[in-house]
Structure formats: C-alpha cells, structure tokens
Design a protein around this motif. Structure first.
Motif, mmCIF file in Angstrom:
data_model
loop_
_atom_site.group_PDB
_atom_site.id
_atom_site.type_symbol
_atom_site.label_atom_id
_atom_site.label_comp_id
_atom_site.label_asym_id
_atom_site.label_seq_id
_atom_site.Cartn_x
_atom_site.Cartn_y
_atom_site.Cartn_z
ATOM 1 N N TYR A 30 -8.110 -0.977 5.171
ATOM 2 C CA TYR A 30 -7.047 -1.437 6.073
ATOM 3 C C TYR A 30 -6.523 -0.237 6.850
ATOM 4 C CZ TYR A 30 -6.995 -5.484 2.949
ATOM 5 O OH TYR A 30 -7.339 -6.570 2.202
ATOM 6 N N PHE A 31 -6.296 -0.448 8.142
ATOM 7 C CA PHE A 31 -5.807 0.603 9.020
ATOM 8 C C PHE A 31 -4.442 0.227 9.598
ATOM 9 C CE2 PHE A 31 -10.420 0.758 9.163
ATOM 10 C CZ PHE A 31 -10.676 2.099 8.950
ATOM 11 N N MET A 32 -3.742 1.219 10.048
ATOM 12 C CA MET A 32 -2.481 1.100 10.767
ATOM 13 C C MET A 32 -1.504 0.128 10.084
ATOM 14 S SD MET A 32 -3.577 1.583 14.736
ATOM 15 C CE MET A 32 -5.172 0.806 14.860
ATOM 16 N N SER A 33 -0.941 -0.821 10.842
ATOM 17 C CA SER A 33 0.084 -1.695 10.268
ATOM 18 C C SER A 33 -0.484 -2.572 9.159
ATOM 19 C CB SER A 33 0.731 -2.563 11.352
ATOM 20 O OG SER A 33 -0.204 -3.443 11.930
ATOM 21 N N ASP A 34 -1.761 -2.939 9.237
ATOM 22 C CA ASP A 34 -2.374 -3.714 8.150
ATOM 23 C C ASP A 34 -2.332 -2.926 6.843
ATOM 24 O OD1 ASP A 34 -2.980 -5.930 9.688
ATOM 25 O OD2 ASP A 34 -5.084 -5.380 10.000
ATOM 26 N N ALA A 35 -2.572 -1.624 6.918
ATOM 27 C CA ALA A 35 -2.540 -0.775 5.718
ATOM 28 C C ALA A 35 -1.144 -0.771 5.108
ATOM 29 C CB ALA A 35 -2.977 0.647 6.064
ATOM 30 N N VAL A 36 -0.155 -0.519 5.925
ATOM 31 C CA VAL A 36 1.231 -0.434 5.447
ATOM 32 C C VAL A 36 1.686 -1.761 4.843
ATOM 33 C CG1 VAL A 36 3.620 -0.053 6.146
ATOM 34 C CG2 VAL A 36 1.807 1.395 7.093
ATOM 35 N N LEU A 37 1.460 -2.836 5.570
ATOM 36 C CA LEU A 37 1.961 -4.133 5.110
ATOM 37 C C LEU A 37 1.179 -4.684 3.917
ATOM 38 C CD1 LEU A 37 2.778 -5.751 8.560
ATOM 39 C CD2 LEU A 37 4.369 -4.738 6.911
ATOM 40 N N THR A 38 -0.112 -4.403 3.849
ATOM 41 C CA THR A 38 -0.914 -4.875 2.715
ATOM 42 C C THR A 38 -0.489 -4.194 1.425
ATOM 43 O OG1 THR A 38 -2.777 -5.405 4.159
ATOM 44 C CG2 THR A 38 -3.258 -5.152 1.826
ATOM 45 N N LEU A 39 -0.198 -2.909 1.491
ATOM 46 C CA LEU A 39 0.178 -2.205 0.257
ATOM 47 C C LEU A 39 1.568 -2.599 -0.243
ATOM 48 C CD1 LEU A 39 2.330 0.367 0.321
ATOM 49 C CD2 LEU A 39 0.502 1.401 1.596
ATOM 50 N N THR A 40 2.384 -3.227 0.609
ATOM 51 C CA THR A 40 3.732 -3.591 0.157
ATOM 52 C C THR A 40 3.720 -4.650 -0.938
ATOM 53 O OG1 THR A 40 4.101 -5.244 1.898
ATOM 54 C CG2 THR A 40 4.824 -2.980 2.356
ATOM 55 N N ARG A 41 2.619 -5.357 -1.123
ATOM 56 C CA ARG A 41 2.563 -6.348 -2.219
ATOM 57 C C ARG A 41 2.643 -5.669 -3.586
ATOM 58 N NH1 ARG A 41 -3.710 -7.904 -1.653
ATOM 59 N NH2 ARG A 41 -3.086 -7.946 0.501
#
Length: 138
Positions: free
Chosen positions: A73-84
C-alpha cells in the motif's frame, strides 16, 4: 534473505530521517491494539531488501509504504490501511478509505512534499530503544 522470512508480518516502511515519520511511528507504537506491526526505515538494509523484494524503485519512494499479507500500500492507502491496527478512535480512520483516492493522495502528496520544511529532518535514522528493538527490522 534473513528479513524476507518475516515478510508475512505487517511492516511499515518509513523515512527514517523525517521528523514527521518518526513521530508517526512513535504515535503508532503508543496507540497500537496489539504488538503486531513491524517497522523499517526505508534507508535501512531491511527497508532496502523489502523495496527490492516488492520491485519498488527507491528513488520514487516518498514517505511511507505499508506491506500486509504481501500486498503493498502506498500514500494515503498505506496510512489508512494501517490504522485498523490502532485503538479506537484512531482505528476509525480506516473508514476514510471511502474518500476518493485522488483527493486523499493529493493531500498526502502535499504533506509528503513539504514534510522536511514543516517538520524538520534528522541527520541519521532513528535508533529504537532496547525495549522497542524487536519491533524494528534491521
């Protein structure tokens, strides 16, 4: 490759000299539900190995990359995916994935482009404390 054996674990690759990135890692460590995430500075040997393993050009890498179940995952997808992996209310941020990626990545790119100017830069990568060392790939 020593660290590729651990590639099944979720890993956050981050810019090890970026103050914003280092502060974000500290925030994640403090608010994580369980100790499941691993971390590696992009500049570290493990970071370089993971970039190579996933065919990611290190010269085109800006800020954070999240790898989970061999998916990158890159950029905002990376940040938001890891928030789970974070405690509530921070885990709620994953729902922002419904916002169009083009808009999320526009914001992300603005912050990433200006991160050194706005938040500063270190001369070398963060060195984790002995207690946190097991969470960081070398």
């Amino acid at each position: 490759m020593k660290n590729m054996e651990r590639s099944h674990e979720p890993v956050l690759l981050f810019d090890g000299v970026c103050n914003l990135c280092n502060s974000s890692v500290q925030f994640i460590l403090k608010h994580e539900k369980e100790e499941k995430l691993k971390f590696a500075a992009i500049q570290s040997e493990s970071g370089k190995e993971l970039l190579s393993h996933h065919h990611i050009d290190p010269t085109r890498t800006d800020s954070v990359i999240f790898i989970e179940n061999d998916k990158v995952y890159f950029m905002s997808d990376a940040v938001l995916t890891l928030t789970r992996y974070l405690n509530f209310p921070w885990s709620f941020s994953k729902h922002f994935l419904i916002v169009p990626r083009s808009f999320r990545d526009f914001i992300y790119k603005r912050i990433a482009k200006n991160r050194y100017r706005w938040f500063g830069k270190k001369d070398s990568c963060m060195i984790p404390t002995p207690a946190l060392r097991k969470r960081f790939l070398e």
